[in-house]
Design a protein around this motif. Structure first.
Motif, mmCIF file in Angstrom:
data_model
loop_
_atom_site.group_PDB
_atom_site.id
_atom_site.type_symbol
_atom_site.label_atom_id
_atom_site.label_comp_id
_atom_site.label_asym_id
_atom_site.label_seq_id
_atom_site.Cartn_x
_atom_site.Cartn_y
_atom_site.Cartn_z
ATOM 1 N N LEU A 24 10.837 -23.345 -7.230
ATOM 2 C CA LEU A 24 9.810 -22.349 -7.522
ATOM 3 C C LEU A 24 9.367 -21.652 -6.239
ATOM 4 O O LEU A 24 9.292 -20.428 -6.169
ATOM 5 C CB LEU A 24 8.619 -23.035 -8.195
ATOM 6 N N PHE A 25 9.120 -22.448 -5.192
ATOM 7 C CA PHE A 25 8.671 -21.859 -3.925
ATOM 8 C C PHE A 25 9.711 -20.913 -3.360
ATOM 9 O O PHE A 25 9.391 -19.856 -2.827
ATOM 10 C CB PHE A 25 8.367 -22.958 -2.906
ATOM 11 N N ARG A 26 10.992 -21.323 -3.496
ATOM 12 C CA ARG A 26 12.044 -20.465 -2.972
ATOM 13 C C ARG A 26 11.981 -19.097 -3.636
ATOM 14 O O ARG A 26 12.131 -18.070 -3.001
ATOM 15 C CB ARG A 26 13.393 -21.124 -3.236
ATOM 16 N N LYS A 27 11.733 -19.125 -4.947
ATOM 17 C CA LYS A 27 11.674 -17.846 -5.658
ATOM 18 C C LYS A 27 10.460 -17.042 -5.222
ATOM 19 O O LYS A 27 10.529 -15.825 -5.044
ATOM 20 C CB LYS A 27 11.648 -18.100 -7.165
ATOM 21 N N ILE A 28 9.348 -17.738 -5.046
ATOM 22 C CA ILE A 28 8.127 -17.034 -4.628
ATOM 23 C C ILE A 28 8.345 -16.329 -3.296
ATOM 24 O O ILE A 28 7.966 -15.175 -3.108
ATOM 25 C CB ILE A 28 6.945 -18.016 -4.538
ATOM 26 N N TYR A 29 8.995 -17.036 -2.368
ATOM 27 C CA TYR A 29 9.227 -16.426 -1.061
ATOM 28 C C TYR A 29 10.196 -15.264 -1.141
ATOM 29 O O TYR A 29 10.169 -14.354 -0.321
ATOM 30 C CB TYR A 29 9.753 -17.466 -0.069
ATOM 31 N N TRP A 73 5.719 -11.054 5.811
ATOM 32 C CA TRP A 73 5.732 -11.323 4.373
ATOM 33 C C TRP A 73 6.999 -10.767 3.745
ATOM 34 O O TRP A 73 7.644 -11.407 2.934
ATOM 35 C CB TRP A 73 4.474 -10.672 3.812
ATOM 36 N N ILE A 110 10.563 -13.055 -3.612
ATOM 37 C CA ILE A 110 10.135 -11.863 -4.357
ATOM 38 C C ILE A 110 9.820 -10.645 -3.471
ATOM 39 O O ILE A 110 10.274 -9.541 -3.780
ATOM 40 C CB ILE A 110 8.965 -12.206 -5.294
#
Lengths: 447, 292
Positions: free
Chosen positions: B101-106, B164, B108
């Protein structure tokens, strides 16, 4: 084996679909480029094609877009052998694209240009054609005096003006009423208003200085009121120097206004549109801008009537002891005008179409768009917004319209001016530095 | 296959199309830019050859050096932020809950265009109505910073969205590299009593060092030519406080019609990027790469 085949069939369908889509895309690409290629030489039915590029997209400038479309349709009806091919871009993209097209010598047959400093490099590069003959034939004496001249270089006119703009301080009547404020006639009255609004935690005025020009409006008006109406034009023409004490004083007054918290904080990082938001959201009480904003306060369907009813305007107040003693002296200038490309293959037709557009624009822009055209209009018998009628009346009794300093200056000086205005409002430089740096750039230019 | 590879004319035939494309699209314009840099040219109208005048002017142009300084500063900050990315991907690569999940968040922000990011952050930074200053004033800060209009802060304010924006890109690279480190090596070390810190610094880091070197070059050179986000957010302002080399080049060429001078800046930018790449390669090729 059976299974393999059926699997392949399943896979084949999406692949075929992708191929079909790609093929149709490629084909449509081909056909459209075919149209372009046939361009000026003649359309499919032997029609002459005039390429016309303008900057009023349907979304952001709906009123103008519709009018131009109507005019084009009328023209095509009257001239069945002519097809007008339009290309429409937003303001900033338009400016960029025009430069790129100019560098590859592929300007549209008819397009839009700005006056004075913007026009000059294009004329020197022999990209625009003189239009005096077509103006004399079709548009003699229709322009408001002085506007056409802004498009002239060495006695030849290279653009037919469409718009004219003057600047006012627009204000929120409701906020003024709430704090018992009267429209100011003098600068000290204006300062009192700023003080009262500040005490009541209302931002007195919105200004966006990321691009510099909106702040320049305040500076130019102060120069006009302190040093008299001709001073900035004199500076451009080399008759006076930019380090004139009146200009220094105007720059100092700008910083005094900043010190009084006249403007929203951080304005040197905000674009004009972002700053406009403060005024439209009623967070700021005043907004010094030009009449191109008028549709937002009169005709625009996107703005609620309740807000439109709250907006009034007043003329920039007179400065006590200043040389500019006439409140009917304005800062303003011509907006866009039409040019015809020098190397257009259909030059004569293009000129004729451009003249037609300017003429029709004059009639329709008033009633349908609520903007001020560069041509004289007869308002009798037309149903117009009262604020609009009032402004037309002002215009006829104007004693002077000083063309925007950055419009008159060369692109180099204009860019520097915008940078320095942002720095002046951000208090990064002193008024003396502001004046000296501009004077140095102007001096370098005249060498 | 071998027969083809030993046939010189066949090799030439295979290489030629790509070579031609690269020549036409990249190298010829590069040379032309250098050539235009020797012209007094508005972008249209005839050019006038003025020799090295533009380059001479460039060397004495304080605004050019100021923008170079800003670019280099941005490059250094970007390079330093690689350490953050590395730390994050180290955590993600070790099997923790929700790593996916975190990988996807980063990732985006990578999907958004720079212009969209710039618009988004302009709103966040808005001095009175922006999210950050709303938060600060509600916490009782009297005069919150004017992020994009304070010349002392603006460069760092712009740097935040840049960190970011690129987080996903570098984290993916590091994550892939870390996943390539053989599990057995780490297991063996753990059995021998290595602490997680030792595993990270003595085993994982040396093994992904080549990737790290590549990312340093990517980050530094990428920052030197950075343009889009800054151009939309501040346009290089206020008063050139956030001007970088690429935005300065754009301003000279397109806003002021000094195409010749703009080309000279572009060519100088190329030289500086080459120099930096060479320098980093010199500094980082100490000793052999660790192999497993």
């Amino acid at each position: 084996m059976e299974e393999v085949v059926s699997l392949n069939k399943k896979k084949a369908l999406p692949i075929i679909m992708v191929l079909v889509v790609m093929l149709s895309l490629a084909l449509s690409g081909c056909t459209s480029s075919d149209n372009n290629a046939s361009g000026s030489q003649g359309g499919s039915n032997g029609q002459t094609v005039i390429k016309f590029m303008h900057l009023w997209p349907e979304g952001s400038s709906n009123a103008q877009y519709t009018i131009v479309n109507e005019i084009i349709q009328d023209y095509e009806k009257q001239h069945p052998d002519i097809k007008i091919q339009t290309e429409i871009l937003g303001n900033d993209q338009y400016r960029e694209k025009l430069k790129v097209l100019a560098s590859s010598n592929e300007l549209p047959d008819v397009g839009m240009t700005w006056s004075d400093g913007f026009l000059k490099p294009y004329v020197e590069g022999q990209l625009f054609t003189p239009l005096d003959d077509v103006i004399d034939a079709n548009l003699k004496d229709t322009f408001i005096p002085g506007v056409k001249e802004s498009y002239a270089i060495d006695g030849k006119t290279y653009g037919m003006p469409l718009e004219l703009n003057i600047s006012y301080i627009f204000y929120n009547k409701e906020l003024f009423k709430k704090y018992n404020l009267q429209v100011p006639k003098t600068y000290s009255e204006f300062k009192n208003i700023v003080k009262t609004l500040n005490d009541n935690k209302v931002i007195p005025a919105a200004v966006g200085n990321k691009e510099g020009w909106p702040g320049s409006f305040w500076f130019m008006y102060l120069v006009d009121r302190i040093g008299g109406p001709t001073i900035l034009t004199d500076v451009i023409q080399g008759k006076r120097s930019f380090d004139d004490p009146a200009i220094v004083q105007a720059a100092t007054e700008v910083q005094n206004l900043v010190d009084m918290n006249t403007f929203e904080k951080g304005n040197s990082g905000l674009s004009n549109d972002e700053a406009k938001g403060y005024f439209m959201n009623e967070q700021a009480a005043m907004f010094l801008t030009a009449t191109w904003e008028l549709p937002n306060y009169t005709t625009s369907p996107d703005v609620p009537q309740a807000f439109k009813d709250k907006i009034g305007y007043f003329k920039f107040p007179l400065y006590e002891g200043g040389k500019g003693t006439d409140i009917n002296s304005y800062v303003g200038g011509p907006g866009v005008g039409l040019f015809v490309a020098e190397n257009s293959e259909v030059k004569e037709q293009a000129k004729d179409f451009a003249a037609f557009l300017v003429k029709e624009w004059g009639n329709k822009s008033v009633t349908d768009a609520g903007v001020i055209p560069a041509t004289k209009v007869d308002t009798a018998g037309k149903k117009l917004d009262p604020m609009y009628v009032e402004i037309l009346k002002d215009l006829s009794s104007a004693s002077n319209v000083t063309t925007y300093f950055d419009t008159q200056a060369s692109p180099n000086v204009a860019e520097l001016h915008h940078d320095l205005i942002a720095a002046l409002f951000g208090k990064q430089i002193t008024p003396q530095q502001f004046v000296q740096q501009t004077a140095a750039a102007l001096a370098e230019e005249s060498n | 296959m071998k027969a083809v590879m030993s046939n010189k004319s066949a090799i030439a035939l295979y290489v030629l199309p790509a070579l031609l494309l690269i020549l036409i699209i990249i190298y010829i314009p590069l040379v032309l830019t250098g050539y235009y840099g020797m012209m007094d040219w508005k972008g249209f109208a005839p050019m006038k050859f003025i020799g090295l005048d533009n380059y001479n002017k460039l060397i004495h142009d304080s605004m050019f050096w100021k923008s170079t300084y800003h670019s280099v500063l941005l490059g250094i900050c970007s390079t330093l932020s690689l350490l953050i990315y590395l730390a994050v991907s180290m955590v993600l690569a070790s099997r923790i809950k929700g790593a996916n999940l975190f990988r996807k968040i980063y990732l985006i922000p990578m999907l958004l265009s720079s212009v969209a990011i710039a618009q988004l952050w302009s709103k966040i930074y808005d001095p009175s109505n922006g999210m950050i200053n709303h938060l600060l004033t509600s916490m009782g800060v009297q005069n919150p910073p004017l992020w994009l209009s304070d010349p002392n802060i603006v460069l760092f304010a712009i740097f935040v969205p840049i960190v970011w924006q690129y987080a996903g890109f570098y984290i993916i690279i590091y994550y892939a590299a870390l996943k390539n480190v053989p599990e057995e090596v780490i297991e063996a070390a753990t059995i021998d009593g290595a602490t997680p810190w030792q595993v990270a610094s003595r085993i994982k880091l040396p093994l992904i060092a080549p990737v790290f070197k590549v990312t340093i070059i990517l980050a530094l050179v990428g920052s030197l030519k950075y343009f889009d986000l800054i151009f939309v957010m501040t346009g290089g302002g206020p008063n050139h406080a956030s001007e970088v080399m690429a935005s300065y080049m754009y301003g000279e060429a397109f806003s002021k019609y000094n195409f010749g001078y703009g080309s000279a800046i572009g060519f100088a930018l190329l030289l500086i990027c080459l120099l930096m790449t060479w320098l980093i390669r010199k500094l980082t090729t100490s000793g052999e790469d660790v192999q497993y």
